[in-house]
Design a protein around this motif. Structure first.
Motif, PDB file in Angstrom:
ATOM      1  N   PRO A  32       1.507  -2.427   6.258  1.00 17.35           N
ATOM      2  CA  PRO A  32       2.637  -2.336   6.941  1.00 17.35           C
ATOM      3  C   PRO A  32       2.337  -0.615   6.939  1.00 17.35           C
ATOM      4  CG  PRO A  32       2.403  -3.706   4.877  1.00 17.35           C
ATOM      5  CD  PRO A  32       1.306  -2.723   4.638  1.00 17.35           C
ATOM      6  N   SER A  33       3.342  -0.712   7.934  1.00 14.01           N
ATOM      7  CA  SER A  33       4.068   0.484   8.239  1.00 14.01           C
ATOM      8  C   SER A  33       5.261   0.971   7.298  1.00 14.01           C
ATOM      9  CB  SER A  33       4.626   0.738   9.444  1.00 14.01           C
ATOM     10  OG  SER A  33       3.614   0.697  10.510  1.00 14.01           O
ATOM     11  N   PRO A  34       4.942   2.103   6.903  1.00  8.08           N
ATOM     12  CA  PRO A  34       6.105   2.389   5.656  1.00  8.08           C
ATOM     13  C   PRO A  34       7.930   2.856   5.630  1.00  8.08           C
ATOM     14  CG  PRO A  34       4.309   4.416   5.995  1.00  8.08           C
ATOM     15  CD  PRO A  34       4.031   3.211   6.658  1.00  8.08           C
ATOM     16  N   SER A  35       8.688   2.030   5.192  1.00  4.65           N
ATOM     17  CA  SER A  35       9.843   2.817   5.646  1.00  4.65           C
ATOM     18  C   SER A  35      10.582   3.848   5.768  1.00  4.65           C
ATOM     19  CB  SER A  35      10.410   1.767   4.813  1.00  4.65           C
ATOM     20  OG  SER A  35      10.585   1.802   3.454  1.00  4.65           O
ATOM     21  N   ILE A  36       9.663   5.387   5.023  1.00  4.22           N
ATOM     22  CA  ILE A  36       9.677   6.162   4.801  1.00  4.22           C
ATOM     23  C   ILE A  36       8.098   6.764   5.930  1.00  4.22           C
ATOM     24  CG2 ILE A  36      11.156   5.842   3.148  1.00  4.22           C
ATOM     25  CD1 ILE A  36       8.883   6.793   1.544  1.00  4.22           C
ATOM     26  N   ARG A  37       8.879   9.063   6.072  1.00  4.66           N
ATOM     27  CA  ARG A  37       8.315   9.395   6.615  1.00  4.66           C
ATOM     28  C   ARG A  37       7.077  10.004   5.468  1.00  4.66           C
ATOM     29  NH1 ARG A  37       9.867  14.860   9.529  1.00  4.66           N
ATOM     30  NH2 ARG A  37       8.295  14.913  10.004  1.00  4.66           N
ATOM     31  N   TYR A  38       5.344   9.864   5.910  1.00  2.00           N
ATOM     32  CA  TYR A  38       5.145   9.731   4.540  1.00  2.00           C
ATOM     33  C   TYR A  38       3.210   9.969   5.312  1.00  2.00           C
ATOM     34  CZ  TYR A  38       0.915   7.926   1.482  1.00  2.00           C
ATOM     35  OH  TYR A  38       0.300   7.925   0.588  1.00  2.00           O
ATOM     36  N   LYS A  39       2.305  10.833   4.687  1.00  2.00           N
ATOM     37  CA  LYS A  39       1.432  11.605   5.709  1.00  2.00           C
ATOM     38  C   LYS A  39       0.593  11.062   4.929  1.00  2.00           C
ATOM     39  CE  LYS A  39      -1.302  15.533   6.000  1.00  2.00           C
ATOM     40  NZ  LYS A  39      -1.484  17.151   4.996  1.00  2.00           N
ATOM     41  N   GLU A  40       0.081   9.817   6.122  1.00  2.00           N
ATOM     42  CA  GLU A  40      -1.745   9.503   5.317  1.00  2.00           C
ATOM     43  C   GLU A  40      -2.509   9.938   4.375  1.00  2.00           C
ATOM     44  OE1 GLU A  40      -0.972   6.529   5.195  1.00  2.00           O
ATOM     45  OE2 GLU A  40      -0.639   5.245   6.717  1.00  2.00           O
ATOM     46  N   TYR A  85       0.549  -1.173  -0.040  1.00  2.00           N
ATOM     47  CA  TYR A  85      -0.182  -0.171  -0.075  1.00  2.00           C
ATOM     48  C   TYR A  85       1.293   1.252   0.307  1.00  2.00           C
ATOM     49  CZ  TYR A  85      -3.706   3.124   1.336  1.00  2.00           C
ATOM     50  OH  TYR A  85      -4.517   4.037   1.234  1.00  2.00           O
ATOM     51  N   LEU A  86       0.306   2.809  -0.548  1.00  2.00           N
ATOM     52  CA  LEU A  86       0.796   3.259  -0.497  1.00  2.00           C
ATOM     53  C   LEU A  86       2.248   4.160   0.790  1.00  2.00           C
ATOM     54  CD1 LEU A  86      -1.658   6.095  -1.940  1.00  2.00           C
ATOM     55  CD2 LEU A  86       0.014   4.760  -3.393  1.00  2.00           C
ATOM     56  N   PRO A  87       3.330   4.794   0.348  1.00  2.00           N
ATOM     57  CA  PRO A  87       3.553   4.841   0.217  1.00  2.00           C
ATOM     58  C   PRO A  87       4.893   3.695  -1.553  1.00  2.00           C
ATOM     59  CG  PRO A  87       5.305   5.032   1.446  1.00  2.00           C
ATOM     60  CD  PRO A  87       3.829   5.153   2.468  1.00  2.00           C
TER      61      PRO A  87
END
Length: 427
Positions: free
Chosen positions: A40-48, A10-12
């Motif tokens: 899953p939690s993304p491995s980079i900073r990401y705004k939902e 899923y995004l990102p």
């Protein structure tokens, strides 16, 4: 409806599953439904993009570089799902989070649907490192689906090593996926190819062909001009375009070889390859080996909302892959009004031979011939391009979401009726 979408992609993350889920989420919410995505939690900073995204901790690269392996404590995870009071569960990946969704649905008697996005049967030939995951799937299937001891023994038997690792891996995939799908109320196949494959494996759950919806990617004349200028493309220069993940399963070497043959007749033609992945260096080396460095352009990753300029810069879209299940980029290319040359004619409803594209055999020579037929005929480019837009319009994101909504409603109704029926009396 209160809908739960479960996916390990899923995004990102930048792949077809992510884009498919996001398009359906947006359109279903427009239709008044509550959609929760479990991922899953993304491995980079990401705004939902939505407050209804439930993330689980994940480790990147356990099996291969782009894959996130989710880590969670099952009782706590099940409690987080239960709080959502889902009317239906739709899982998109037969991996950790997808299997968690299936387990919850079967345990709570919630209607269950699966979409089989990835042709794992073929992928295991290119990525043998996923073998531990396929073994885990085979062993977990009986537990998830509520199978008895005999089912577990069959699972153990299926992972007995064989000399042919590829054959062994494929057998594990086939049995694990089939056991899982046969406990679903419906299985969604993105294309005829996947429906045929699943039926051949012995899937007894009803299968519905429902491609993901794709809308046109907007662009401007200025953006297109800037794209061509950036990559050294003259206004009248013929351009062959490929967009996608640069994985070894995508058969891109064949396209590069075909381009080499095209250039013998059209020396000014260029091949633009948009995308990135671990196989890019090998593809660049392949281009160098065939003395095509000055004609093959690797742009790397381009943000999805800026891809419109790439499509608008091309004369024809080439798609050599034989492992895709739908090929969302085919829909994007058709929406952009491009003629299409491709090999696997079973993966899309949006390309029709000699109407908006040409089907080539799995050979560089035949793909080159088909590309030249289009590149040498401007009238055909215009006619095929107009037809592409017409075919693509039939698979808009809103239209496909409406079909999915109807399938959800049908599944919930039939599931409820089945639950209300009195149990059969044993003779």
């Amino acid at each position: 409806m209160n809908i739960g979408l479960f996916s390990d992609s899923y995004l990102p993350s930048l792949d077809g599953i992510s884009y498919s889920i996001e398009a359906f989420r947006v359109e279903l919410e427009k239709r008044g439904h509550t959609v929760t995505v479990f991922a899953p939690s993304p491995s980079i900073r990401y705004k939902e993009k939505s407050p209804n995204i439930v993330r689980f901790p994940a480790v990147k690269g356990l099996f291969y570089d782009d894959y996130l392996t989710s880590m969670f404590f099952p009782p706590e995870a099940l409690l987080r799902i239960k709080r959502k009071k889902l009317d239906i569960v739709h899982f998109h990946t037969p991996s950790q989070i997808g299997l968690l969704g299936a387990y919850y649905a079967l345990r709570s008697h919630t209607p269950l649907i699966s979409t089989y996005h990835t042709d794992l049967y073929e992928y295991v030939s290119h990525y043998p490192q996923v073998l531990p995951g396929t073994i885990a799937l085979s062993l977990m299937s009986p537990m998830i689906t509520g199978g008895g001891l005999s089912d577990f023994r069959k699972a153990i038997s299926s992972i007995k090593p064989e000399r042919n690792i590829d054959k062994w891996n494929k057998k594990i995939v086939m049995r694990g996926i089939t056991a899982l799908h046969n406990r679903c109320d419906y299985v969604i196949a993105p294309s005829r190819k996947i429906r045929t494959q699943l039926e051949g494996w012995g899937t007894t759950a009803p299968i519905r062909i429902l491609p993901s919806g794709v809308d046109p990617i907007p662009t401007t004349a200025r953006a297109t001009s800037l794209f061509r200028s950036k990559w050294g493309l003259n206004p009248d220069q013929p351009v062959i375009l490929f967009v996608g993940r640069l994985g070894k399963e995508k058969n891109i070497e064949l396209l590069i070889e075909a381009y080499g043959q095209v250039r013998k007749q059209l020396p000014e033609a260029k091949l633009v390859i948009v995308g990135r992945h671990e196989h890019q260096k090998a593809l660049q080396a392949y281009s160098t080996k065939h003395n095509l460095d000055d004609g093959v352009i690797f742009t790397g990753h381009i943000e999805h909302d800026r891809l419109g300029a790439a499509y608008a810069s091309a004369n024809v879209f080439a798609f050599p892959s034989r492992t895709d299940t739908q090929g969302l980029v085919l829909h994007e290319a058709a929406n952009a009004g491009l003629p299409i040359v491709m090999i696997d004619k079973e993966i899309t409803e949006v390309v029709h031979d000699k109407q908006n594209g040409l089907f080539a055999r799995n050979s560089a020579g035949d793909m080159a011939r088909k590309l030249l037929i289009i590149l040498k005929d401007s009238e055909k480019q215009q006619r095929y391009g107009a037809a592409s837009r017409q075919f693509a319009a039939e698979y808009s994101a809103s239209h496909q979401a409406k079909l999915l909504e109807e399938l959800y409603q049908k599944t919930i109704t039939s599931h409820r009726r089945a639950a209300e029926m009195p149990p059969a009396v044993k003779p």
